[in-house]
Motif scaffolding. Structure first.
Motif, PDB file in Angstrom:
ATOM      1  N   GLY A  86      97.536 -39.736  24.886  1.00 52.35           N
ATOM      2  CA  GLY A  86      97.308 -38.374  25.333  1.00 52.35           C
ATOM      3  C   GLY A  86      96.297 -37.594  24.512  1.00 52.35           C
ATOM      4  N   TRP A  87      95.511 -38.275  23.689  1.00 53.99           N
ATOM      5  CA  TRP A  87      94.509 -37.624  22.866  1.00 53.99           C
ATOM      6  C   TRP A  87      93.308 -37.303  23.740  1.00 53.99           C
ATOM      7  N   ALA A  88      92.915 -36.038  23.804  1.00 52.67           N
ATOM      8  CA  ALA A  88      91.786 -35.627  24.634  1.00 52.67           C
ATOM      9  C   ALA A  88      90.913 -34.645  23.854  1.00 52.67           C
ATOM     10  N   PRO A  89      90.143 -35.135  22.895  1.00 52.14           N
ATOM     11  CA  PRO A  89      89.320 -34.228  22.103  1.00 52.14           C
ATOM     12  C   PRO A  89      88.253 -33.548  22.956  1.00 52.14           C
ATOM     13  N   GLU A  90      88.027 -32.277  22.672  1.00 56.19           N
ATOM     14  CA  GLU A  90      86.968 -31.536  23.348  1.00 56.19           C
ATOM     15  C   GLU A  90      85.598 -32.077  22.928  1.00 56.19           C
ATOM     16  N   ARG A  91      85.470 -32.364  21.637  1.00 54.73           N
ATOM     17  CA  ARG A  91      84.212 -32.862  21.076  1.00 54.73           C
ATOM     18  C   ARG A  91      84.553 -33.827  19.955  1.00 54.73           C
ATOM     19  N   LEU A  92      83.935 -34.988  19.943  1.00 50.04           N
ATOM     20  CA  LEU A  92      84.169 -35.983  18.915  1.00 50.04           C
ATOM     21  C   LEU A  92      82.826 -36.353  18.286  1.00 50.04           C
ATOM     22  N   VAL A  93      82.798 -36.376  16.963  1.00 56.32           N
ATOM     23  CA  VAL A  93      81.578 -36.721  16.236  1.00 56.32           C
ATOM     24  C   VAL A  93      81.901 -37.867  15.286  1.00 56.32           C
ATOM     25  N   VAL A  94      81.031 -38.877  15.260  1.00 54.30           N
ATOM     26  CA  VAL A  94      81.187 -40.006  14.348  1.00 54.30           C
ATOM     27  C   VAL A  94      79.870 -40.179  13.603  1.00 54.30           C
ATOM     28  N   LEU A  95      79.958 -40.168  12.268  1.00 56.28           N
ATOM     29  CA  LEU A  95      78.796 -40.387  11.403  1.00 56.28           C
ATOM     30  C   LEU A  95      79.004 -41.670  10.628  1.00 56.28           C
ATOM     31  N   GLU A  96      77.915 -42.339  10.306  1.00 56.33           N
ATOM     32  CA  GLU A  96      77.977 -43.527   9.448  1.00 56.33           C
ATOM     33  C   GLU A  96      77.167 -43.261   8.193  1.00 56.33           C
ATOM     34  N   PHE A  97      77.745 -43.603   7.040  1.00 56.75           N
ATOM     35  CA  PHE A  97      77.064 -43.508   5.755  1.00 56.75           C
ATOM     36  C   PHE A  97      77.084 -44.886   5.105  1.00 56.75           C
ATOM     37  N   PRO A  98      76.173 -45.137   4.170  1.00 53.91           N
ATOM     38  CA  PRO A  98      76.130 -46.448   3.530  1.00 53.91           C
ATOM     39  C   PRO A  98      77.393 -46.789   2.739  1.00 53.91           C
ATOM     40  N   SER A  99      78.107 -45.768   2.269  1.00 50.47           N
ATOM     41  CA  SER A  99      79.307 -46.011   1.464  1.00 50.47           C
ATOM     42  C   SER A  99      80.229 -44.791   1.538  1.00 50.47           C
ATOM     43  N   MET A 100      81.457 -44.988   1.117  1.00 56.41           N
ATOM     44  CA  MET A 100      82.409 -43.880   1.043  1.00 56.41           C
ATOM     45  C   MET A 100      81.901 -42.827   0.055  1.00 56.41           C
ATOM     46  N   GLU A 101      81.323 -43.283  -1.043  1.00 56.74           N
ATOM     47  CA  GLU A 101      80.802 -42.339  -2.041  1.00 56.74           C
ATOM     48  C   GLU A 101      79.689 -41.470  -1.445  1.00 56.74           C
ATOM     49  N   GLN A 102      78.802 -42.048  -0.653  1.00 53.55           N
ATOM     50  CA  GLN A 102      77.737 -41.245  -0.027  1.00 53.55           C
ATOM     51  C   GLN A 102      78.319 -40.255   0.983  1.00 53.55           C
ATOM     52  N   ALA A 103      79.326 -40.668   1.728  1.00 52.19           N
ATOM     53  CA  ALA A 103      79.977 -39.757   2.676  1.00 52.19           C
ATOM     54  C   ALA A 103      80.603 -38.582   1.927  1.00 52.19           C
ATOM     55  N   ARG A 104      81.270 -38.875   0.818  1.00 56.27           N
ATOM     56  CA  ARG A 104      81.865 -37.802  -0.004  1.00 56.27           C
ATOM     57  C   ARG A 104      80.795 -36.890  -0.575  1.00 56.27           C
ATOM     58  N   ARG A 105      79.738 -37.507  -1.091  1.00 58.40           N
ATOM     59  CA  ARG A 105      78.649 -36.701  -1.679  1.00 58.40           C
ATOM     60  C   ARG A 105      78.067 -35.753  -0.638  1.00 58.40           C
ATOM     61  N   TRP A 106      77.856 -36.250   0.593  1.00 55.00           N
ATOM     62  CA  TRP A 106      77.342 -35.378   1.652  1.00 55.00           C
ATOM     63  C   TRP A 106      78.316 -34.238   1.930  1.00 55.00           C
ATOM     64  N   TYR A 107      79.591 -34.557   2.155  1.00 51.51           N
ATOM     65  CA  TYR A 107      80.558 -33.530   2.536  1.00 51.51           C
ATOM     66  C   TYR A 107      80.675 -32.437   1.474  1.00 51.51           C
ATOM     67  N   HIS A 108      80.594 -32.799   0.209  1.00 54.21           N
ATOM     68  CA  HIS A 108      80.749 -31.844  -0.889  1.00 54.21           C
ATOM     69  C   HIS A 108      79.414 -31.338  -1.427  1.00 54.21           C
ATOM     70  N   SER A 109      78.319 -31.650  -0.751  1.00 60.04           N
ATOM     71  CA  SER A 109      76.995 -31.317  -1.274  1.00 60.04           C
ATOM     72  C   SER A 109      76.650 -29.839  -1.119  1.00 60.04           C
ATOM     73  N   PRO A 110      75.791 -29.350  -2.010  1.00 57.39           N
ATOM     74  CA  PRO A 110      75.308 -27.974  -1.871  1.00 57.39           C
ATOM     75  C   PRO A 110      74.437 -27.800  -0.613  1.00 57.39           C
ATOM     76  N   GLU A 111      73.827 -28.883  -0.153  1.00 55.47           N
ATOM     77  CA  GLU A 111      73.001 -28.794   1.054  1.00 55.47           C
ATOM     78  C   GLU A 111      73.860 -28.566   2.298  1.00 55.47           C
ATOM     79  N   TYR A 112      75.021 -29.205   2.347  1.00 51.85           N
ATOM     80  CA  TYR A 112      75.895 -29.086   3.517  1.00 51.85           C
ATOM     81  C   TYR A 112      76.782 -27.851   3.464  1.00 51.85           C
TER      82      TYR A 112
END
Length: 97
Positions: free
Chosen positions: A48-74
């Protein structure tokens, strides 16, 4: 090993969210990420999952994904998204090759 950012988004302020959408791609690319899905059609098969909008990103590593999410740029875009939408977001480590 690749890592993925998966976000379910319910837009509450379309104008502000559009501004967010303009600001985010450069920050993702800066950290080596790319879009795999960005709000396209979804088809629910179980649970019954019906998301209005779904986004999937790929990063080279978990560390890069974390760095992006916590970055001053983002950070400014993240603050905008929090005001413009209700979201659920997680980081997922990819399977070994």
């Amino acid at each position: 090993m690749a890592a993925y950012v998966i976000a379910e988004v319910e837009v509450t302020d379309p104008a502000a969210y559009e501004e967010y959408r303009k600001k985010v791609p450069a920050t993702i690319a800066q950290y080596g990420g790319k879009y795999l899905a960005r709000g396209g059609a979804t088809e629910t098969k179980e649970g019954g999952w019906a998301p209005e909008r779904l986004v999937v990103l790929e990063f080279p590593s978990m560390e890069q994904a974390r760095r992006w999410y916590h970055s001053p740029e983002y950070a400014p875009a993240l603050a905008l998204r929090i005001r413009a939408a209700r979201s659920k977001l997680l980081l997922v480590e990819g399977a070994p090759a």
